[in-house]
Design an enzyme around this catalytic site. Sequence first.
Site, PDB file in Angstrom:
ATOM      1  N   HIS A 284      -2.092  -7.219   6.204  1.00 45.88           N
ATOM      2  CA  HIS A 284      -0.913  -6.853   6.989  1.00 45.88           C
ATOM      3  C   HIS A 284      -1.107  -5.517   7.700  1.00 45.88           C
ATOM      4  O   HIS A 284      -1.998  -4.748   7.356  1.00 45.88           O
ATOM      5  CB  HIS A 284       0.364  -6.789   6.139  1.00 45.88           C
ATOM      6  CG  HIS A 284       0.344  -5.790   5.017  1.00 45.88           C
ATOM      7  ND1 HIS A 284      -0.088  -6.096   3.748  1.00 45.88           N
ATOM      8  CD2 HIS A 284       0.707  -4.483   4.962  1.00 45.88           C
ATOM      9  CE1 HIS A 284       0.019  -5.037   2.977  1.00 45.88           C
ATOM     10  NE2 HIS A 284       0.490  -4.035   3.684  1.00 45.88           N
TER      11      HIS A 284
ATOM     12  N   HIS B 137       0.133   2.079   7.952  1.00 41.33           N
ATOM     13  CA  HIS B 137      -1.148   1.738   7.322  1.00 41.33           C
ATOM     14  C   HIS B 137      -1.534   0.312   7.669  1.00 41.33           C
ATOM     15  O   HIS B 137      -0.711  -0.456   8.173  1.00 41.33           O
ATOM     16  CB  HIS B 137      -1.107   1.937   5.800  1.00 41.33           C
ATOM     17  CG  HIS B 137      -0.179   1.037   5.046  1.00 41.33           C
ATOM     18  ND1 HIS B 137       1.119   1.374   4.748  1.00 41.33           N
ATOM     19  CD2 HIS B 137      -0.359  -0.204   4.531  1.00 41.33           C
ATOM     20  CE1 HIS B 137       1.679   0.391   4.061  1.00 41.33           C
ATOM     21  NE2 HIS B 137       0.808  -0.589   3.922  1.00 41.33           N
TER      22      HIS B 137
ATOM     23  N   GLU C  28      -4.895   0.445   2.980  1.00 39.17           N
ATOM     24  CA  GLU C  28      -4.513  -0.148   1.698  1.00 39.17           C
ATOM     25  C   GLU C  28      -5.499  -1.283   1.428  1.00 39.17           C
ATOM     26  O   GLU C  28      -5.845  -2.043   2.335  1.00 39.17           O
ATOM     27  CB  GLU C  28      -3.085  -0.714   1.819  1.00 39.17           C
ATOM     28  CG  GLU C  28      -2.590  -1.401   0.549  1.00 39.17           C
ATOM     29  CD  GLU C  28      -1.156  -1.935   0.691  1.00 39.17           C
ATOM     30  OE1 GLU C  28      -0.667  -2.107   1.828  1.00 39.17           O
ATOM     31  OE2 GLU C  28      -0.529  -2.188  -0.353  1.00 39.17           O
TER      32      GLU C  28
END
Length: 134
Positions: free
Chosen positions: A7, A79, A130
Site C-alpha cells: 500500500h 509511507h 514499512e
Amino acid sequence: MIGRLNHVAIAVPDLAEAARRYREMLGAEVGPPQDEPDHGVRVVFITLPNTKIELLEPLGDASPIRGFLEKNPSGGIHHICYEVDDIIAAREHLLATGARVLGGGEPKIGAHGKPVLFLHPRDFNGTLIELEEA
Ligand code: CO
C-alpha cells in the site's frame, strides 16, 4: 527481498472528507474507518486493482503523524509498504547491511493483522518504508 507494493499511505487532516473524495470524485472502492490505537491512527483502506491506499488521520495526542501534518497541513504521502516473505529474515538482512530499523526493531502487528517494521527514511532517500510480512 522485497515483493509486491502492499500500500501507499497518505496522511490527511480530515479522514471523512478524504474518503468522500476518493469515493465520489475518483470512484474508488473505499472501506469503513478503523481505529488503530496501537499506531495512533484512524485508517480508511481503498482497494485498487493492483494495490491499496491507506488514508491516515491522527488518533490521540501522541499520534506519530501529527508532526507530519503540522509540516504538511493539507496532507501528503507518509509511507509506502512493501511485502516480504519473512519479516525477521528481512530485519536481519537490513541490520547486517547498515539500515536502521525503527522502534527497536521488534515487529508490531499492523493494520492488516500482520507483523510490520518501519525503516529510517534517511536510509531510503527520504521515504519512510514499512515492511509487512505477506
Ligand atoms: Co502502512
